[in-house]
Design a protein around this motif. Structure first.
Motif, PDB file in Angstrom:
ATOM      1  N   ARG A  58       0.858  -1.190   0.000  1.00  0.00           N
ATOM      2  CA  ARG A  58       0.000   0.000   0.000  1.00  0.00           C
ATOM      3  C   ARG A  58       0.895   1.241   0.000  1.00  0.00           C
ATOM      4  O   ARG A  58       1.656   1.467   0.930  1.00  0.00           O
ATOM      5  N   THR A  63      -3.128   3.763  -3.213  1.00  0.00           N
ATOM      6  CA  THR A  63      -4.352   4.212  -2.562  1.00  0.00           C
ATOM      7  C   THR A  63      -5.163   5.103  -3.492  1.00  0.00           C
ATOM      8  O   THR A  63      -6.391   4.988  -3.567  1.00  0.00           O
ATOM      9  N   ALA A  64      -4.492   5.980  -4.240  1.00  0.00           N
ATOM     10  CA  ALA A  64      -5.197   6.854  -5.182  1.00  0.00           C
ATOM     11  C   ALA A  64      -5.850   6.050  -6.293  1.00  0.00           C
ATOM     12  O   ALA A  64      -6.999   6.309  -6.672  1.00  0.00           O
ATOM     13  N   THR A  65      -5.150   5.062  -6.816  1.00  0.00           N
ATOM     14  CA  THR A  65      -5.710   4.217  -7.869  1.00  0.00           C
ATOM     15  C   THR A  65      -6.892   3.426  -7.346  1.00  0.00           C
ATOM     16  O   THR A  65      -7.940   3.357  -7.989  1.00  0.00           O
ATOM     17  N   LEU A  66      -6.741   2.844  -6.167  1.00  0.00           N
ATOM     18  CA  LEU A  66      -7.831   2.064  -5.584  1.00  0.00           C
ATOM     19  C   LEU A  66      -9.049   2.937  -5.298  1.00  0.00           C
ATOM     20  O   LEU A  66     -10.189   2.497  -5.463  1.00  0.00           O
ATOM     21  N   SER A  67      -8.819   4.200  -4.899  1.00  0.00           N
ATOM     22  CA  SER A  67      -9.962   5.057  -4.580  1.00  0.00           C
ATOM     23  C   SER A  67     -10.779   5.406  -5.814  1.00  0.00           C
ATOM     24  O   SER A  67     -11.936   5.791  -5.698  1.00  0.00           O
ATOM     25  N   ALA A  68     -10.191   5.250  -6.999  1.00  0.00           N
ATOM     26  CA  ALA A  68     -10.943   5.475  -8.230  1.00  0.00           C
ATOM     27  C   ALA A  68     -11.718   4.226  -8.659  1.00  0.00           C
ATOM     28  O   ALA A  68     -12.767   4.324  -9.290  1.00  0.00           O
ATOM     29  N   THR A  70     -12.219   1.060  -6.510  1.00  0.00           N
ATOM     30  CA  THR A  70     -12.906   0.311  -5.459  1.00  0.00           C
ATOM     31  C   THR A  70     -14.354   0.749  -5.237  1.00  0.00           C
ATOM     32  O   THR A  70     -15.232  -0.105  -5.124  1.00  0.00           O
ATOM     33  N   PRO A  71     -14.671   2.057  -5.202  1.00  0.00           N
ATOM     34  CA  PRO A  71     -16.077   2.435  -5.004  1.00  0.00           C
ATOM     35  C   PRO A  71     -17.005   1.930  -6.109  1.00  0.00           C
ATOM     36  O   PRO A  71     -18.159   1.601  -5.842  1.00  0.00           O
ATOM     37  N   HIS A 101      -9.144  -6.801  -4.628  1.00  0.00           N
ATOM     38  CA  HIS A 101     -10.446  -6.636  -3.980  1.00  0.00           C
ATOM     39  C   HIS A 101     -10.942  -7.980  -3.474  1.00  0.00           C
ATOM     40  O   HIS A 101     -10.558  -9.023  -3.992  1.00  0.00           O
TER      41      HIS A 101
END
Length: 194
Positions: A58, A63-68, A70-71, A101
């Motif tokens: 991590r 984290t920035a990529t996942l925040s785009a 994951t939601p 995920h």
């Protein structure tokens, strides 16, 4: 609480990130069909745009990529996963997205659409069924597959003979809606594993 008639939020996962990939042609066709239905609200996650690292460390970039991404996965009631077949299986980029995920896939139905050469990507589909079963997701029985996919579409991305693929897609999406509604109601009534 959502009603039975509330449209399903369906995330279409475009599973290839290779240069010159054929996936966007099939994805555009699928999105047209999905948008024509009153019972689906489609959204897209494209593996080529996700740019997830291969290492599971991590970092701020991760984290920035996942925040785009994951939601979009978390809010979905169901998924359509579009995969090519590479070396008798599915692409590494798609595997990476899946592996980043876990709960986002749980207790949700997944429809599988594939394309490839003579096999039409069906070996990739069978491998994905095993992976999603491990993640406590449900794959619907019927699929859509394009054998020698490049020859099925014209230069403008339109199917040369849409009758069979459209009928197969309708059956698959009908099954996805049935499972999606039932599992959405079950998740609302009782958390999974409770």
């Amino acid at each position: 609480m959502q009603t039975t008639d509330t449209p399903l939020r369906v995330t279409l996962v475009v599973g290839s990130n290779r240069h010159g990939r054929f996936g966007p042609v099939v994805a555009d066709w699928l999105l047209t069909l999905m948008r024509d239905r009153d019972d689906l609200l489609p959204e897209i996650v494209d593996v080529a745009e996700a740019d997830l690292p291969m290492s599971f460390a991590r970092t701020p970039e991760t984290t920035a990529t996942l925040s785009a991404v994951t939601p979009k996965l978390a809010s979905a009631d169901a998924f359509v996963v579009l995969t090519p077949e590479y070396n008798h299986s599915y692409p590494a980029g798609l595997k990476n997205l899946i592996d980043w995920h876990y709960t986002e896939w749980q207790t949700k139905p997944i429809a599988l659409v594939s394309y490839g050469g003579i096999s039409g990507g069906l070996r990739a589909v069978e491998h994905l069924r095993q992976v999603f079963a491990e993640l406590h997701a449900v794959t619907v029985r019927d699929t859509v597959s394009f054998h020698n996919a490049g020859g099925s579409f014209d230069d403008e991305g339109k199917l040369k003979d849409p009758s069979a693929p459209e009928a197969a897609a309708k059956t698959m999406l009908d099954q996805l809606v049935w499972w999606g509604r039932g599992l959405r109601e079950a998740r609302e009534a009782r958390p999974y594993g409770a």
